[in-house]
Design an enzyme around this catalytic site. Structure first.
Site: not given
Length: 518
Positions: A192-197, A317
């Site tokens: 559903k989502a991709r982030g830096r971590f 954040d």
């Protein structure tokens, strides 16, 4: 090894099956928690899947030295680990809860445990294979495996990648599954989502959808920090993402670190605003619940009636991407990978001041001039809160004017991928902020929200409001503008404004020094 060879040999002789098109299966159903989960105790379940997927059956059970306790049986969604398995066989060495899946009507009627077996067992072929043939195959297999093992060890020693910064000595093997997940097999469905971590997956535990945030081992510190924040006493709140459990999958360099939380289909506030405009009521619902959650996060709650102390926590954040929306548009704060906790009388520990998303960094963060005290970090969150409030206002249709396409804060000034220097020039040196439209101020409620968000992003950190004050202001605006149902037209705009008691926020809200600033 003999059993292993025999099973591999039997599996290699079994014919494959072709499953073209849609297949609907029937599985035996059983639920040991039927009373609590309000389901049938046992029966037959008809599996229905989409045209491009396959249906399976599963079983889960406990096995101690004296008895086998059946826990669950039923349908299982498309899973390549179940493909072409005619028998329900669990292959884990010694799990807390055994799990197996298979294909075919009622294939989960019988289930068994055969560790280290990766191919289906075809018992019927056992009598037709001679002992000598089996021994020959086993000797060949053992010789081949020995050579592969020696080559693998040599290659590993000579080509070991340099992961000096990752401490693997602490995790020689994955621990048992989280207690809350022990009885329930978890299946990943889609990213559903991709982030830096890492990545966030939509997953399923039986009939419940959950979110699984997966970190690579290199981001272990962020995973540990977010897990530890979730575990802080008092973190259960309706406007903070609910934590379900944690798991570690794999070993050594292949370890994946999981955080399991509640799942909400609407996704992030940022994604919602891209495709939707909001009414005045919806704006109030989102902004009030969002500021309420941040106020609770910032609050230091002493030990009361045996409960443990909840310290103040700075998010660090805060942005629209880290705000999740329920189906009723209640906002939930998520992503605590950078959060920092302030225990009374203790320093915050090692931390770096210039962290977070550049676009939402306060002027003092962009300058690198932070006072490393609790209040300073909380005021940084408030600056970002002001920007998120502005994002919601830009997509509100309550005022008598055109609603623009969704844009991130400062996107008009510095574009979609600003550098640190770009934002320093705009935010610090020029002291610019996102534009406030004139027609917003003609709407009684939006005017009050704009006044509030401007006080949140004040250049002087000490002049900013507290999250609790923002929550109270929005709550009062919502109550006093309850009569505004539709956007005012030019014909009755003046009449509508004259019929509503004006709100002077400074006199209606008690902004004592303790509440007005953090």
């Amino acid at each position: 090894m003999g059993w292993f060879c025999l099973l591999l040999l039997l599996g290699s002789l079994s014919p494959g099956r072709s499953l073209d098109g849609v297949r609907t299966e029937e599985c035996l159903f059983y639920n040991v928690d039927s009373e609590m989960e309000r389901t049938n105790r046992s029966g037959v379940e008809l599996c229905q899947v989409e045209a491009d997927k396959r249906s399976h059956c599963f079983a889960s059970w406990r096995n101690d030295s004296s008895s086998v306790e059946l826990l669950k049986k039923g349908c299982w969604l498309d899973d390549f680990n179940c493909y072409d398995r005619q028998d329900c066989v669990a292959t884990e060495q010694s799990p807390q809860v055994f799990f197996c899946c298979c294909e075919g009507n009622f294939c989960n009627e019988k289930f068994t445990h055969l560790p280290n077996v990766s191919l289906p067992v075809m018992k019927a072929a056992l009598g037709s294979i001679g002992v000598l043939t089996v021994m020959i195959y086993c000797l060949l297999l053992i010789t081949t495996l020995s050579m592969v093992l020696l080559i693998s060890v040599w290659m590993y020693r000579h080509q070991k990648p340099p992961y000096g910064q990752v401490d693997l000595s602490e995790d020689p093997c994955p621990p048992p599954a989280s207690p809350l997940l022990g009885l329930k097999p978890l299946q990943l469905l889609e990213v559903k989502a991709r982030g830096r971590f890492g990545q966030v997956w939509k997953a399923q535990i039986l009939n419940e959808f959950v979110a699984v945030k997966i970190f690579p081992i290199q981001n272990k510190k962020s995973w540990e920090n977010e897990r530890d924040v979730f575990m802080i006493p008092g973190m259960r709140h309706e406007n903070i993402l609910r934590f379900i459990g944690e798991e570690r999958r794999g070993s050594h360099l292949e370890t994946k670190l999981w955080l399991i939380t509640e799942f909400h289909e609407r996704g992030s506030l940022s994604d919602f605003l891209k495709g939707n405009v909001v009414s005045w009521t919806e704006l109030c619902q989102i902004t009030e619940s969002m500021s309420c959650g941040l106020a609770y996060l910032h609050e230091d709650i002493p030990r009361l009636k045996g409960d443990q102390h909840k310290p103040a926590i700075a998010h660090r954040d805060f942005k629209s991407k880290n705000i999740i929306l329920r189906s009723d548009l209640t906002a939930i704060i998520a992503d605590f990978g950078l959060a920092i906790c302030f225990e009374p009388g203790k320093p915050p520990g090692e931390t770096h001041g210039q962290v977070g998303t550049r676009r939402y960094m306060a002027p003092e963060v962009l300058e690198g001039a932070i006072n490393f005290q609790r209040d300073a970090f909380l005021r940084i969150d408030i600056y970002a809160l002001g920007l998120v409030l502005w994002e919601v206002v830009t997509r509100c249709k309550a005022a008598d004017g055109l609603v623009d396409e969704y844009m991130l804060p400062f996107e008009e000034e510095v574009g979609q991928h600003p550098t640190l220097e770009d934002l320093q020039e705009v935010v610090v040196h020029k002291k610019m902020r996102p534009a406030i439209k004139e027609f917003w101020l003609e709407h009684n409620g939006l005017a009050q929200i704009c006044e509030t968000l401007e006080e949140c992003w004040d250049h002087d950190a000490e002049a900013r409001l507290s999250a609790g004050c923002v929550d109270e202001r929005i709550s009062q605006v919502r109550r006093h503008t309850a009569t505004i149902i539709a956007p005012p037209s030019s014909e009755h705009h003046g009449l509508l404004l004259s019929s509503i008691t004006p709100i002077t926020m400074v006199t209606n809200v008690d902004l004592s020094p303790k509440e007005a600033s953090i």
